[in-house]
Design a protein around this motif. Structure first.
Motif, PDB file in Angstrom:
ATOM      1  N   GLU A   2       0.845  -1.184   0.000  1.00  0.00           N
ATOM      2  CA  GLU A   2       0.000   0.000   0.000  1.00  0.00           C
ATOM      3  C   GLU A   2       0.885   1.242   0.000  1.00  0.00           C
ATOM      4  O   GLU A   2       1.901   1.286   0.680  1.00  0.00           O
ATOM      5  N   TYR A   3       0.489   2.240  -0.776  1.00  0.00           N
ATOM      6  CA  TYR A   3       1.261   3.470  -0.849  1.00  0.00           C
ATOM      7  C   TYR A   3       0.347   4.608  -1.279  1.00  0.00           C
ATOM      8  O   TYR A   3      -0.779   4.391  -1.697  1.00  0.00           O
ATOM      9  N   SER A   4       0.853   5.794  -1.145  1.00  0.00           N
ATOM     10  CA  SER A   4       0.139   6.985  -1.599  1.00  0.00           C
ATOM     11  C   SER A   4       1.169   7.922  -2.222  1.00  0.00           C
ATOM     12  O   SER A   4       2.377   7.714  -2.080  1.00  0.00           O
ATOM     13  N   GLU A   5       0.697   8.954  -2.882  1.00  0.00           N
ATOM     14  CA  GLU A   5       1.628   9.949  -3.433  1.00  0.00           C
ATOM     15  C   GLU A   5       2.474  10.550  -2.313  1.00  0.00           C
ATOM     16  O   GLU A   5       3.670  10.789  -2.488  1.00  0.00           O
ATOM     17  N   ARG A   6       1.860  10.759  -1.162  1.00  0.00           N
ATOM     18  CA  ARG A   6       2.575  11.334  -0.015  1.00  0.00           C
ATOM     19  C   ARG A   6       3.707  10.416   0.441  1.00  0.00           C
ATOM     20  O   ARG A   6       4.834  10.873   0.635  1.00  0.00           O
ATOM     21  N   THR A   7       3.421   9.123   0.620  1.00  0.00           N
ATOM     22  CA  THR A   7       4.468   8.226   1.105  1.00  0.00           C
ATOM     23  C   THR A   7       5.552   8.017   0.052  1.00  0.00           C
ATOM     24  O   THR A   7       6.727   7.884   0.391  1.00  0.00           O
ATOM     25  N   LYS A   9       6.541  10.322  -2.062  1.00  0.00           N
ATOM     26  CA  LYS A   9       7.325  11.562  -2.013  1.00  0.00           C
ATOM     27  C   LYS A   9       8.232  11.575  -0.788  1.00  0.00           C
ATOM     28  O   LYS A   9       9.408  11.942  -0.879  1.00  0.00           O
ATOM     29  N   SER A  18      11.608   3.576  -4.258  1.00  0.00           N
ATOM     30  CA  SER A  18      10.529   2.613  -4.064  1.00  0.00           C
ATOM     31  C   SER A  18      10.606   1.543  -5.146  1.00  0.00           C
ATOM     32  O   SER A  18      10.780   1.856  -6.322  1.00  0.00           O
TER      33      SER A  18
END
Length: 92
Positions: A2-7, A9, A18
């Protein structure tokens, strides 16, 4: 996984890269295994140059299929390397 643009960055800002897997299947549930032949067929269908398989070491199916999967990939001309080698090949 699981990831997001925030994580992503934050990871980049900290100097990390990553890396995600490119082959996966539901092998993580010890009580609901896909079976040896499923694993073999999955690799036969989805292997590719630079593949990064996610293989859970608690999987009975993976344990039963591993020798055949590695043989299949070796016979297809693949070799097994490190993430550092893969990263270097992509940068060049």
């Amino acid at each position: 996984g699981e990831y997001s643009e925030r994580t992503l960055k934050l990871t980049q800002d900290m100097g990390y890269q990553s890396i995600f897997w490119s082959i996966a299947y539901k092998d993580y549930d010890a009580e609901n295994q896909p079976g040896k032949q499923y694993v073999i067929d999955h690799f036969a269908t989805y292997h590719h140059n630079g593949a990064i398989p996610l293989i859970h070491n608690t999987s009975q199916s993976n344990m039963e299929a591993l020798d055949e999967v590695l043989t299949l990939l070796e016979e297809a001309g693949y070799r097994f390397g490190t993430l550092d080698e893969l990263g270097s090949a992509q940068v060049q």
